[in-house]
Design a protein around this motif. Structure first.
Motif, PDB file in Angstrom:
ATOM      1  N   SER A  32       0.841  -1.195   0.000  1.00 60.48           N
ATOM      2  CA  SER A  32       0.000   0.000   0.000  1.00 60.48           C
ATOM      3  C   SER A  32       0.878   1.246   0.000  1.00 60.48           C
ATOM      4  O   SER A  32       2.018   1.221   0.460  1.00 60.48           O
ATOM      5  CB  SER A  32      -0.920   0.009   1.226  1.00 60.48           C
ATOM      6  OG  SER A  32      -0.179   0.222   2.396  1.00 60.48           O
ATOM      7  N   TRP A  33       0.324   2.321  -0.510  1.00 59.25           N
ATOM      8  CA  TRP A  33       1.054   3.581  -0.549  1.00 59.25           C
ATOM      9  C   TRP A  33       1.277   4.120   0.865  1.00 59.25           C
ATOM     10  O   TRP A  33       2.303   4.732   1.149  1.00 59.25           O
ATOM     11  CB  TRP A  33       0.314   4.597  -1.408  1.00 59.25           C
ATOM     12  CG  TRP A  33       1.102   5.852  -1.581  1.00 59.25           C
ATOM     13  CD1 TRP A  33       0.840   7.062  -1.034  1.00 59.25           C
ATOM     14  CD2 TRP A  33       2.322   6.011  -2.308  1.00 59.25           C
ATOM     15  NE1 TRP A  33       1.806   7.974  -1.385  1.00 59.25           N
ATOM     16  CE2 TRP A  33       2.731   7.349  -2.169  1.00 59.25           C
ATOM     17  CE3 TRP A  33       3.110   5.157  -3.059  1.00 59.25           C
ATOM     18  CZ2 TRP A  33       3.891   7.844  -2.758  1.00 59.25           C
ATOM     19  CZ3 TRP A  33       4.256   5.661  -3.646  1.00 59.25           C
ATOM     20  CH2 TRP A  33       4.637   6.988  -3.484  1.00 59.25           C
ATOM     21  N   GLN A  34       0.347   3.881   1.768  1.00 57.24           N
ATOM     22  CA  GLN A  34       0.489   4.334   3.157  1.00 57.24           C
ATOM     23  C   GLN A  34       1.693   3.673   3.824  1.00 57.24           C
ATOM     24  O   GLN A  34       2.424   4.311   4.575  1.00 57.24           O
ATOM     25  CB  GLN A  34      -0.787   4.035   3.950  1.00 57.24           C
ATOM     26  CG  GLN A  34      -1.967   4.869   3.511  1.00 57.24           C
ATOM     27  CD  GLN A  34      -3.246   4.395   4.166  1.00 57.24           C
ATOM     28  OE1 GLN A  34      -3.377   3.240   4.553  1.00 57.24           O
ATOM     29  NE2 GLN A  34      -4.208   5.311   4.280  1.00 57.24           N
ATOM     30  N   TRP A  35       1.887   2.374   3.546  1.00 57.77           N
ATOM     31  CA  TRP A  35       3.034   1.684   4.115  1.00 57.77           C
ATOM     32  C   TRP A  35       4.327   2.286   3.577  1.00 57.77           C
ATOM     33  O   TRP A  35       5.278   2.481   4.334  1.00 57.77           O
ATOM     34  CB  TRP A  35       2.980   0.190   3.798  1.00 57.77           C
ATOM     35  CG  TRP A  35       4.159  -0.538   4.357  1.00 57.77           C
ATOM     36  CD1 TRP A  35       4.290  -1.043   5.612  1.00 57.77           C
ATOM     37  CD2 TRP A  35       5.397  -0.814   3.689  1.00 57.77           C
ATOM     38  NE1 TRP A  35       5.532  -1.613   5.774  1.00 57.77           N
ATOM     39  CE2 TRP A  35       6.229  -1.491   4.595  1.00 57.77           C
ATOM     40  CE3 TRP A  35       5.887  -0.562   2.418  1.00 57.77           C
ATOM     41  CZ2 TRP A  35       7.506  -1.923   4.273  1.00 57.77           C
ATOM     42  CZ3 TRP A  35       7.153  -0.984   2.098  1.00 57.77           C
ATOM     43  CH2 TRP A  35       7.957  -1.658   3.019  1.00 57.77           C
ATOM     44  N   VAL A  36       4.363   2.575   2.274  1.00 54.26           N
ATOM     45  CA  VAL A  36       5.560   3.163   1.674  1.00 54.26           C
ATOM     46  C   VAL A  36       5.870   4.505   2.322  1.00 54.26           C
ATOM     47  O   VAL A  36       7.012   4.785   2.698  1.00 54.26           O
ATOM     48  CB  VAL A  36       5.387   3.325   0.135  1.00 54.26           C
ATOM     49  CG1 VAL A  36       6.521   4.138  -0.458  1.00 54.26           C
ATOM     50  CG2 VAL A  36       5.287   1.967  -0.529  1.00 54.26           C
ATOM     51  N   GLU A  37       4.860   5.363   2.483  1.00 55.52           N
ATOM     52  CA  GLU A  37       5.070   6.678   3.098  1.00 55.52           C
ATOM     53  C   GLU A  37       5.526   6.570   4.546  1.00 55.52           C
ATOM     54  O   GLU A  37       6.386   7.321   4.988  1.00 55.52           O
ATOM     55  CB  GLU A  37       3.786   7.506   3.025  1.00 55.52           C
ATOM     56  CG  GLU A  37       3.468   8.028   1.652  1.00 55.52           C
ATOM     57  CD  GLU A  37       2.186   8.837   1.624  1.00 55.52           C
ATOM     58  OE1 GLU A  37       1.286   8.610   2.484  1.00 55.52           O
ATOM     59  OE2 GLU A  37       2.071   9.700   0.749  1.00 55.52           O
ATOM     60  N   SER A  38       4.939   5.638   5.287  1.00 53.82           N
ATOM     61  CA  SER A  38       5.279   5.539   6.709  1.00 53.82           C
ATOM     62  C   SER A  38       6.633   4.870   6.950  1.00 53.82           C
ATOM     63  O   SER A  38       7.290   5.142   7.954  1.00 53.82           O
ATOM     64  CB  SER A  38       4.185   4.781   7.465  1.00 53.82           C
ATOM     65  OG  SER A  38       4.131   3.444   7.028  1.00 53.82           O
ATOM     66  N   SER A  39       7.068   4.004   6.052  1.00 54.55           N
ATOM     67  CA  SER A  39       8.311   3.277   6.304  1.00 54.55           C
ATOM     68  C   SER A  39       9.487   3.778   5.475  1.00 54.55           C
ATOM     69  O   SER A  39      10.574   3.205   5.576  1.00 54.55           O
ATOM     70  CB  SER A  39       8.105   1.786   6.049  1.00 54.55           C
ATOM     71  OG  SER A  39       7.753   1.581   4.705  1.00 54.55           O
ATOM     72  N   ILE A  40       9.316   4.818   4.696  1.00 49.53           N
ATOM     73  CA  ILE A  40      10.416   5.307   3.860  1.00 49.53           C
ATOM     74  C   ILE A  40      11.601   5.767   4.699  1.00 49.53           C
ATOM     75  O   ILE A  40      12.749   5.630   4.298  1.00 49.53           O
ATOM     76  CB  ILE A  40       9.944   6.424   2.895  1.00 49.53           C
ATOM     77  CG1 ILE A  40      10.953   6.621   1.765  1.00 49.53           C
ATOM     78  CG2 ILE A  40       9.735   7.734   3.608  1.00 49.53           C
ATOM     79  CD1 ILE A  40      10.842   5.613   0.699  1.00 49.53           C
ATOM     80  N   SER A  41      11.335   6.266   5.887  1.00 53.77           N
ATOM     81  CA  SER A  41      12.441   6.733   6.726  1.00 53.77           C
ATOM     82  C   SER A  41      13.141   5.585   7.458  1.00 53.77           C
ATOM     83  O   SER A  41      14.306   5.709   7.829  1.00 53.77           O
ATOM     84  CB  SER A  41      11.937   7.758   7.743  1.00 53.77           C
ATOM     85  OG  SER A  41      10.996   7.159   8.605  1.00 53.77           O
ATOM     86  N   GLY A  43      13.863   2.770   3.930  1.00 46.91           N
ATOM     87  CA  GLY A  43      14.477   3.418   2.780  1.00 46.91           C
ATOM     88  C   GLY A  43      15.995   3.494   2.795  1.00 46.91           C
ATOM     89  O   GLY A  43      16.645   3.045   1.849  1.00 46.91           O
TER      90      GLY A  43
END
Length: 167
Positions: free
Chosen positions: A117-126, A129
């Motif tokens: 999901s896009w939410q997971w990508v946004e929340s875990s990018i830091s 990533g």
């Protein structure tokens, strides 16, 4: 190096010149060395293609073509090699990159829960990533280095073999 074998798998120059994404390079595509396969361009093409294959970015073929132009190596071979990352190999390659990056940075990998999901990508990018990108760059450099010297050696031994066969 079996030139005909490599040429069988490479895209045709006309196909690449007419690609809508590669048109941005315009007149830069007119250099003859970008389309010939020889002992100097093949190892560099392998290095470029294998390095870009590890980059987790879209338009890898365009990136590979740009780097091939910059380093003046064979474009079709560099572009063809980025297809090492495909839907079947990508999960394994990128997970290995994440594990390597996490080990180098000292991050814990035991609690890694992936969600598509896009939410997971946004929340875990830091958190995910930095180790992921570091691992991709390191593995890309390692495979580029290995690919360069393996192809250079194979080409050299192929020439020596043909030379000895003639004598």
């Amino acid at each position: 190096m079996p030139k005909k074998l490599l040429q069988k798998f490479m895209p045709k120059p006309e196909t690449l010149r007419n690609n809508k994404y590669l048109r941005i390079f315009g007149g830069l595509l007119d250099k003859p060395n970008l389309w010939t396969l020889n002992r100097k361009s093949a190892p560099g093409s392998f290095a470029v293609g294998l390095f870009v294959a590890w980059l987790p970015f879209p338009f890898q073929m365009v990136i590979a073509a740009g780097m091939a132009i910059f380093f003046n190596v064979n474009i079709p071979l560099a572009v063809a090699l980025v297809w090492i990352t495909n839907p079947f190999t990508m999960p394994f390659m990128f997970y290995a990159a994440y594990i390597l990056g996490a080990k180098i940075l000292g991050h814990n990998t035991a609690h890694f829960n992936f969600e598509a999901s896009w939410q997971w990508v946004e929340s875990s990018i830091s958190t995910v990533g930095p180790p992921f990108l570091l691992g991709c760059i390191i593995l890309g450099a390692i495979f580029a280095f290995i690919g360069f010297f393996v192809i250079k050696s194979l080409w050299k031994y192929s020439i020596l073999f043909k030379w000895n066969k003639r004598n």
